[in-house]
Design a protein around this motif. Sequence first.
Motif, PDB file in Angstrom:
ATOM      1  N   GLN A  52       0.905  -0.847   0.018  1.00  0.00           N
ATOM      2  CA  GLN A  52       0.226   0.245  -0.351  1.00  0.00           C
ATOM      3  C   GLN A  52       0.487   1.299  -0.176  1.00  0.00           C
ATOM      4  N   THR A  53       0.403   1.981  -0.975  1.00  0.00           N
ATOM      5  CA  THR A  53       1.403   3.460  -0.729  1.00  0.00           C
ATOM      6  C   THR A  53       0.550   4.442  -0.361  1.00  0.00           C
ATOM      7  N   HIS A  54      -1.417   4.235  -0.658  1.00  0.00           N
ATOM      8  CA  HIS A  54      -1.441   5.256   0.411  1.00  0.00           C
ATOM      9  C   HIS A  54      -3.127   4.546   0.901  1.00  0.00           C
ATOM     10  N   PHE A  55      -2.784   4.694   2.257  1.00  0.00           N
ATOM     11  CA  PHE A  55      -3.884   4.227   2.677  1.00  0.00           C
ATOM     12  C   PHE A  55      -4.613   5.150   4.552  1.00  0.00           C
ATOM     13  N   LEU A  56      -4.996   4.833   4.928  1.00  0.00           N
ATOM     14  CA  LEU A  56      -5.405   5.053   6.411  1.00  0.00           C
ATOM     15  C   LEU A  56      -4.739   4.675   6.997  1.00  0.00           C
ATOM     16  N   VAL A  63      -1.820   8.770   5.030  1.00  0.00           N
ATOM     17  CA  VAL A  63      -0.751   8.086   5.025  1.00  0.00           C
ATOM     18  C   VAL A  63      -0.432   7.977   3.412  1.00  0.00           C
ATOM     19  N   TYR A  64       1.045   8.480   3.471  1.00  0.00           N
ATOM     20  CA  TYR A  64       1.144   8.700   1.786  1.00  0.00           C
ATOM     21  C   TYR A  64       2.515   7.861   1.781  1.00  0.00           C
ATOM     22  N   THR A  65       2.905   6.815   1.515  1.00  0.00           N
ATOM     23  CA  THR A  65       4.609   6.689   1.408  1.00  0.00           C
ATOM     24  C   THR A  65       5.016   6.091  -0.392  1.00  0.00           C
ATOM     25  N   ASP A  66       6.456   5.962  -0.111  1.00  0.00           N
ATOM     26  CA  ASP A  66       6.752   6.106  -1.319  1.00  0.00           C
ATOM     27  C   ASP A  66       7.551   5.582  -2.305  1.00  0.00           C
ATOM     28  N   GLU A  67       7.708   4.139  -0.853  1.00  0.00           N
ATOM     29  CA  GLU A  67       8.188   2.261  -1.326  1.00  0.00           C
ATOM     30  C   GLU A  67       6.588   1.796  -1.490  1.00  0.00           C
ATOM     31  N   GLY A  68       5.401   2.319  -0.692  1.00  0.00           N
ATOM     32  CA  GLY A  68       4.379   0.684  -0.398  1.00  0.00           C
ATOM     33  C   GLY A  68       4.790   0.287   0.800  1.00  0.00           C
ATOM     34  N   ILE A  69       3.809  -0.258   1.299  1.00  0.00           N
ATOM     35  CA  ILE A  69       4.044  -1.369   2.854  1.00  0.00           C
ATOM     36  C   ILE A  69       3.008  -1.696   2.575  1.00  0.00           C
ATOM     37  N   GLU A  70       3.652  -3.127   3.414  1.00  0.00           N
ATOM     38  CA  GLU A  70       2.551  -4.367   2.997  1.00  0.00           C
ATOM     39  C   GLU A  70       1.249  -4.163   3.917  1.00  0.00           C
ATOM     40  N   ALA A  71       0.466  -4.798   3.464  1.00  0.00           N
ATOM     41  CA  ALA A  71      -0.671  -4.746   4.361  1.00  0.00           C
ATOM     42  C   ALA A  71      -0.783  -5.683   4.809  1.00  0.00           C
ATOM     43  N   SER A  72      -1.162  -5.291   6.493  1.00  0.00           N
ATOM     44  CA  SER A  72      -1.477  -6.162   7.477  1.00  0.00           C
ATOM     45  C   SER A  72      -2.487  -6.227   8.453  1.00  0.00           C
ATOM     46  N   TRP A  73      -2.622  -6.720   9.030  1.00  0.00           N
ATOM     47  CA  TRP A  73      -3.760  -6.229  10.202  1.00  0.00           C
ATOM     48  C   TRP A  73      -3.372  -5.761  11.175  1.00  0.00           C
ATOM     49  N   ASP A  74      -2.063  -6.647  11.329  1.00  0.00           N
ATOM     50  CA  ASP A  74      -1.346  -6.404  12.908  1.00  0.00           C
ATOM     51  C   ASP A  74      -0.782  -4.533  13.092  1.00  0.00           C
ATOM     52  N   PRO A  75      -1.223  -4.037  14.002  1.00  0.00           N
ATOM     53  CA  PRO A  75      -0.430  -2.862  14.276  1.00  0.00           C
ATOM     54  C   PRO A  75       0.928  -2.764  14.046  1.00  0.00           C
ATOM     55  N   ILE A  76       0.888  -1.773  13.766  1.00  0.00           N
ATOM     56  CA  ILE A  76       2.243  -0.756  12.942  1.00  0.00           C
ATOM     57  C   ILE A  76       2.958   0.347  13.095  1.00  0.00           C
TER      58      ILE A  76
END
Length: 278
Positions: free
Chosen positions: A211-215, A237-250
């Motif tokens: 995800q490069t754009h998420f809440l 949230v906006y990211t440059d490289e993307g963050i893997e989707a997860s249900w765990d807290p980050i």
Amino acid sequence: MMRLRTWILLGCLAWPYPIYAEIPIDSIDYDVPVTPLPTEKYQFEILSTLGYSDQTGRTIVDIIEGYEINLALSVDTLAGRPVNGLTPKFNLTGSSKLIPPGESTPLTSTDESGILRFGVIGGKQGMDTLTVSYGDNRATLHLNIISLQINDLPAAPIVLGGLNWSDLMQTRLSWADDQVQVNFSDAVKNRNGDLVTVSGFMMPMDSSLKQTHFLLTSSPPHCFFDIPGGPAGVIEVYTDEGIEASWDPIVLEGEFELISAPQTGVIYQLKHAKITNP
């Protein structure tokens, strides 16, 4: 077609015989709203799709800690006509937070249908009580706050020196001149433009693995149409490289930005975000 009619007796002391006036019942329009009077008795009810009655007859709504529920007050005359323009008083006891009328919607009094919308954000585990009143009219709703731990839902880790969700949730929204007005707390204003860390839960915006754009939400999301905590409980949230989707807290690090004139309901943004350690 036969028309239903009612007979009204008009008494007159100067005339020894009763006079009757014939008035059609269908001449009374029960859809036309009436203006409120503090001395009147009304049908006064808090509406919720989640409400139920317990063994003692109390109306209960279950809320998970930190989650928002949408409620409405319905006011009609005893004859069934909606009451327009009624401004009630709200009394919420406990740790939950009231989202008053005028913050979630432009109206601060009942509309032409006799409806006034508002909301509540669940506080700490326990039983809170919400009472809405106007004159001698009262409606009570009991809020059963359910712990995240009881539901096996994870809690976001505490980030020392990071953004605090309790501070973020202090932001108040209101309507003025058909626009949303945002009143940020000083603690939040002081972080505007800073490189910050914040913990939370990802609410993906699409089906992509990264995800490069998420809440980022304050509590675990359970429905894409119901964001936990409302506008003050979510960061775009906006990211440059993307963050893997997860249900765990980050835990994220990024540039924090306040949106004082929101167009999409978002008042917080985190740009160039990346995963970091708490």
